[in-house]
Design a protein around this motif. Structure first.
Motif, PDB file in Angstrom:
ATOM      1  N   SER A  46      38.596  44.089  33.935  1.00 36.96           N
ATOM      2  CA  SER A  46      39.464  43.393  34.899  1.00 36.96           C
ATOM      3  C   SER A  46      39.580  41.757  34.672  1.00 36.96           C
ATOM      4  CB  SER A  46      38.909  43.626  36.352  1.00 36.96           C
ATOM      5  OG  SER A  46      38.647  44.909  36.662  1.00 36.96           O
ATOM      6  N   ASP A 161      45.249  48.183  37.048  1.00 37.95           N
ATOM      7  CA  ASP A 161      43.560  48.180  36.857  1.00 37.95           C
ATOM      8  C   ASP A 161      43.153  49.313  37.506  1.00 37.95           C
ATOM      9  OD1 ASP A 161      41.222  47.489  36.556  1.00 37.95           O
ATOM     10  OD2 ASP A 161      41.402  45.416  37.449  1.00 37.95           O
ATOM     11  N   GLU A 162      42.633  50.381  36.974  1.00 33.46           N
ATOM     12  CA  GLU A 162      42.138  51.540  37.336  1.00 33.46           C
ATOM     13  C   GLU A 162      42.989  52.261  38.795  1.00 33.46           C
ATOM     14  OE1 GLU A 162      38.064  52.168  37.794  1.00 33.46           O
ATOM     15  OE2 GLU A 162      37.599  50.315  36.769  1.00 33.46           O
TER      16      GLU A 162
HETATM   17 MG   LIG Z   1      37.207  46.167  37.073  1.00 32.35          MG
END
Ligand SMILES: [Mg+2]
Ligand SMILES: Nc1ncnc2c1ncn2[C@@H]1O[C@H](COP(=O)(O)OP(=O)(O)O)[C@@H](O)[C@H]1O
Length: 265
Positions: A46, A161-162
């Motif tokens: 991240s 991000d995910e």
């Molecule tokens: Mg992360």
């Protein structure tokens, strides 16, 4: 030759509290790449994405977007879009209005914005829910809306991000197939974060395997860009082989992270 979409040379991040989030990272992303960052929790995935989105400032190294500074991105007519794990929709606004938001902020006229929002929703299979509200949709549908809101600006670089981390496996597989279609057929350039190995094996043209403490790139793994990412691929020996090789690299990376931690303890 045109400049790469992104180039990072020895990018580092030390947080104000002294935590070393990332030790020098080199990364180049070319137009049409689907690059995935994978690695144990806390390895700086991240952090790296936020540095690229200019939400963090690097402590060292050099970073270029389309061969220039971040300040020139907009001036050159380039766009970046960010999709997070949480769909972050406005609950009081219709789906059409949620997707139109980036265009409203850019003062695009209402009828053009409506047309583009509808087209973006159709690309993710949601042309029929424009007048619904977020609470009426399932988790997978909300995520699709979030992707449509990113696509509506026609980004030159999509950062994710995910995005599908909170979804069940079946919904995630369908969304992965849709992502593959958007990226490989429509030529999007994507930087994707996941800790699901099979998702990385299915989607990526290149996987960066990261290690933690400090966060860094442990290994790089190329996947043939011409493979059709469909259900047949998911069931193939080729996919099983890629998944196995990635599993070995990830195992290496996490072992190395643990050794580094023990040495410090
Ligand atoms: Mg992360
Ligand atoms: N704002 C911050 N201040 C201090 N440390 C941070 C901050 N953000 C992240 N970190 C630390 O940096 C490391 C990398 O975090 P992160 O990029 O969130 O990892 P990942 O996304 O791979 O799980 C972790 O050790 C985390 O605790």
């Amino acid at each position: 030759m045109s400049s790469p979409v992104l180039s990072l040379a020895s990018i580092e991040k030390v947080f104000p509290n002294g935590v070393r989030g990332l030790s020098p990272v080199d990364l180049t992303v070319e137009k049409g790449d689907f690059v995935t960052l994978i690695g144990p929790s806390g390895c700086g995935k991240s952090t790296l994405l936020k540095l690229i989105a200019n939400l963090h400032t690097p402590s060292g190294g050099k970073m270029n977007w389309w061969g220039g500074n971040f300040g020139d991105v907009g001036r050159k007519g380039r766009r970046m879009a960010f999709v997070f794990q949480d769909a972050t929709l406005m609950p009081w606004a219709t789906i059409a209005k949620n997707v139109r938001l980036p265009l409203d902020l850019e003062k695009v006229d209402r009828s053009t914005a409506d047309k583009r929002a509808l087209a973006a929703l159709e690309r993710v299979g949601l042309g029929h829910v424009t007048e619904h509200y977020p609470a009426q949709l399932s988790g997978g549908m909300k995520m699709r809306v979030s992707i449509a809101r990113a696509l509506v600006t026609e980004p030159d670089l999509l950062l994710m991000d995910e995005p599908f981390g909170a979804l069940d496996e079946f919904t995630r597989n369908r969304l992965d197939e849709e992502m593959a279609r958007l990226c490989y057929e429509d030529g999007l350039t994507t930087l994707f974060v996941t800790h699901a190995l099979h998702e990385a094996a299915f989607l990526s043209s290149r996987v960066m395997v990261m290690a933690a403490r400090p966060g860094r790139i442990h290994a790089e793994y190329e996947i043939d860009q011409s493979i059709l990412r469909n259900e047949e691929f998911r069931l193939s020996d080729q996919f099983a082989g890629i998944s196995r090789e990635l599993a070995i690299l990830l195992e290496d990376a996490s072992r190395e992270s643990m050794i580094q931690q023990e040495m410090r303890a």
